[in-house]
Structures are given as C-alpha cells and as structure tokens.
Design a protein around this motif. Structure first.
Motif, PDB file in Angstrom:
ATOM      1  N   ILE A 147     -14.288   9.044   2.505  1.00 38.82           N
ATOM      2  CA  ILE A 147     -13.448   7.961   1.992  1.00 38.82           C
ATOM      3  C   ILE A 147     -14.092   7.398   0.732  1.00 38.82           C
ATOM      4  CG2 ILE A 147     -14.564   6.193   3.426  1.00 38.82           C
ATOM      5  CD1 ILE A 147     -11.799   4.858   3.702  1.00 38.82           C
ATOM      6  N   SER A 148     -13.258   7.045  -0.232  1.00 37.23           N
ATOM      7  CA  SER A 148     -13.780   6.481  -1.477  1.00 37.23           C
ATOM      8  C   SER A 148     -12.717   5.585  -2.088  1.00 37.23           C
ATOM      9  CB  SER A 148     -14.170   7.589  -2.459  1.00 37.23           C
ATOM     10  OG  SER A 148     -13.037   8.365  -2.813  1.00 37.23           O
TER      11      SER A 148
ATOM     12  N   LEU B 117       0.855  -1.173   0.000  1.00 41.85           N
ATOM     13  CA  LEU B 117       0.000   0.000   0.000  1.00 41.85           C
ATOM     14  C   LEU B 117       0.893   1.226   0.000  1.00 41.85           C
ATOM     15  CD1 LEU B 117      -2.441  -1.148   2.825  1.00 41.85           C
ATOM     16  CD2 LEU B 117      -2.787  -1.376   0.373  1.00 41.85           C
ATOM     17  N   GLN B 118       0.633   2.144  -0.917  1.00 42.42           N
ATOM     18  CA  GLN B 118       1.452   3.344  -1.024  1.00 42.42           C
ATOM     19  C   GLN B 118       0.600   4.573  -0.794  1.00 42.42           C
ATOM     20  OE1 GLN B 118       3.095   2.453  -5.011  1.00 42.42           O
ATOM     21  NE2 GLN B 118       5.086   2.324  -4.017  1.00 42.42           N
TER      22      GLN B 118
ATOM     23  N   CYS C 230      -4.137   6.281  -1.589  1.00 40.31           N
ATOM     24  CA  CYS C 230      -3.484   5.031  -1.208  1.00 40.31           C
ATOM     25  C   CYS C 230      -3.580   4.086  -2.399  1.00 40.31           C
ATOM     26  CB  CYS C 230      -4.143   4.417   0.014  1.00 40.31           C
ATOM     27  SG  CYS C 230      -3.436   2.824   0.519  1.00 40.31           S
ATOM     28  N   ARG C 231      -2.477   3.875  -3.055  1.00 35.26           N
ATOM     29  CA  ARG C 231      -2.460   3.031  -4.242  1.00 35.26           C
ATOM     30  C   ARG C 231      -2.084   1.613  -3.854  1.00 35.26           C
ATOM     31  NH1 ARG C 231      -2.777   3.662  -9.577  1.00 35.26           N
ATOM     32  NH2 ARG C 231      -1.623   2.228 -10.928  1.00 35.26           N
ATOM     33  N   ALA C 232      -2.785   0.667  -4.440  1.00 37.36           N
ATOM     34  CA  ALA C 232      -2.516  -0.745  -4.154  1.00 37.36           C
ATOM     35  C   ALA C 232      -2.742  -1.565  -5.417  1.00 37.36           C
ATOM     36  CB  ALA C 232      -3.434  -1.224  -3.030  1.00 37.36           C
TER      37      ALA C 232
ATOM     38  N   GLU D 192      -8.524   2.923 -10.903  1.00 33.00           N
ATOM     39  CA  GLU D 192      -7.212   3.474 -10.591  1.00 33.00           C
ATOM     40  C   GLU D 192      -6.490   2.683  -9.506  1.00 33.00           C
ATOM     41  OE1 GLU D 192      -8.244   7.449  -9.495  1.00 33.00           O
ATOM     42  OE2 GLU D 192      -8.449   8.118 -11.568  1.00 33.00           O
ATOM     43  N   ASN D 193      -7.146   1.631  -8.996  1.00 32.92           N
ATOM     44  CA  ASN D 193      -6.564   0.822  -7.905  1.00 32.92           C
ATOM     45  C   ASN D 193      -6.134   1.704  -6.742  1.00 32.92           C
ATOM     46  OD1 ASN D 193      -6.863  -1.457  -9.547  1.00 32.92           O
ATOM     47  ND2 ASN D 193      -4.823  -1.208 -10.417  1.00 32.92           N
TER      48      ASN D 193
END
Length: 123
Positions: free
Chosen positions: A69-70, A3-4, A21-23, A75-76
């Motif tokens: 939050i969404s 998780l970034q 938060c990209r995953a 876009e993962n």
C-alpha cells in the motif's frame, strides 16, 4: 469525502494488478486510508492500511509480502500494488478513509468508503 477506486480486472494467478483510490487533497493528507475486500459469500475483511503521513503500514496476514500500500500526495491517490495474485484474492476491493484514526484496520475505524472495484483471479 469522496473516494474513487479503480484498477480492478480479470487476471491469472501469479499476475500483478494495481488498484488506485483517488480522493481530495485534504482526504489524502489528513486521513489514515486503507483497503478492504469482500469475497463472494464472505464478510468484508481488512487488507491493508497506511497512516496519514505514510510512515506506518499494516497488512492482513493473507497478503503480507505480496501486496504493498502506498499514497501519493501529489496525485491525491492511494495505491494497492498486488503481486503474485491468488484465486483466493478474488473479491470486490473497497478503499476507505478514517478521519482521526491512526489506521483503518477495521470497519469501525472507517468514516468514508469508496465504491468497490472487482478483482477476479483465475487459475
């Protein structure tokens, strides 16, 4: 699971900020995800959670009505839109995923943590 988190920064009280938060696609599609934060000198606390299908969201009372939050499957990425920021929102924000969990509202339900992103709100 990686998780970034990104998007933190220095803003003034009343401003807005959006954290990302990209995953991996699998993580975003199959896990409940959420945000936690740790303010200086305090314990890490729950901020917001979203179910794997995006249908159910939960918020800490302190951010209810200000944060949203969404998640974007295309876009993962999971987002935390923070509006009307207050100085007490200053903290390191962590994204989290909970495999098999309906929601991630406590550390016990988290199976993967992202690195933190610092949000500083000045008065």
């Amino acid at each position: 699971v990686q998780l970034q988190a990104s998007g933190g920064g220095l803003v003034q009280a009343g401003d807005s900020l959006r954290l990302s938060c990209r995953a991996s696609a699998r993580t975003v599609s199959n896990n409940a995800m959420g945000w936690f934060r740790r303010a200086p000198g305090k314990e890490r606390e729950f901020v917001a959670s979203i179910s794997w299908n995006g249908h159910i969201t939960r918020y800490a009372e302190s951010v209810e009505g200000r944060f949203t939050i969404s998640r974007s499957y295309a876009e993962n990425t999971m987002y935390l839109q923070m509006n009307t920021l207050k100085t007490e929102d200053t903290a390191v924000y962590y994204c989290a995923a909970g495999r098999g969990a309906a929601a991630v509202t406590s550390s016990a339900s988290v199976t993967s943590w992202g690195q933190g992103t610092l949000v500083t709100v000045s008065s």
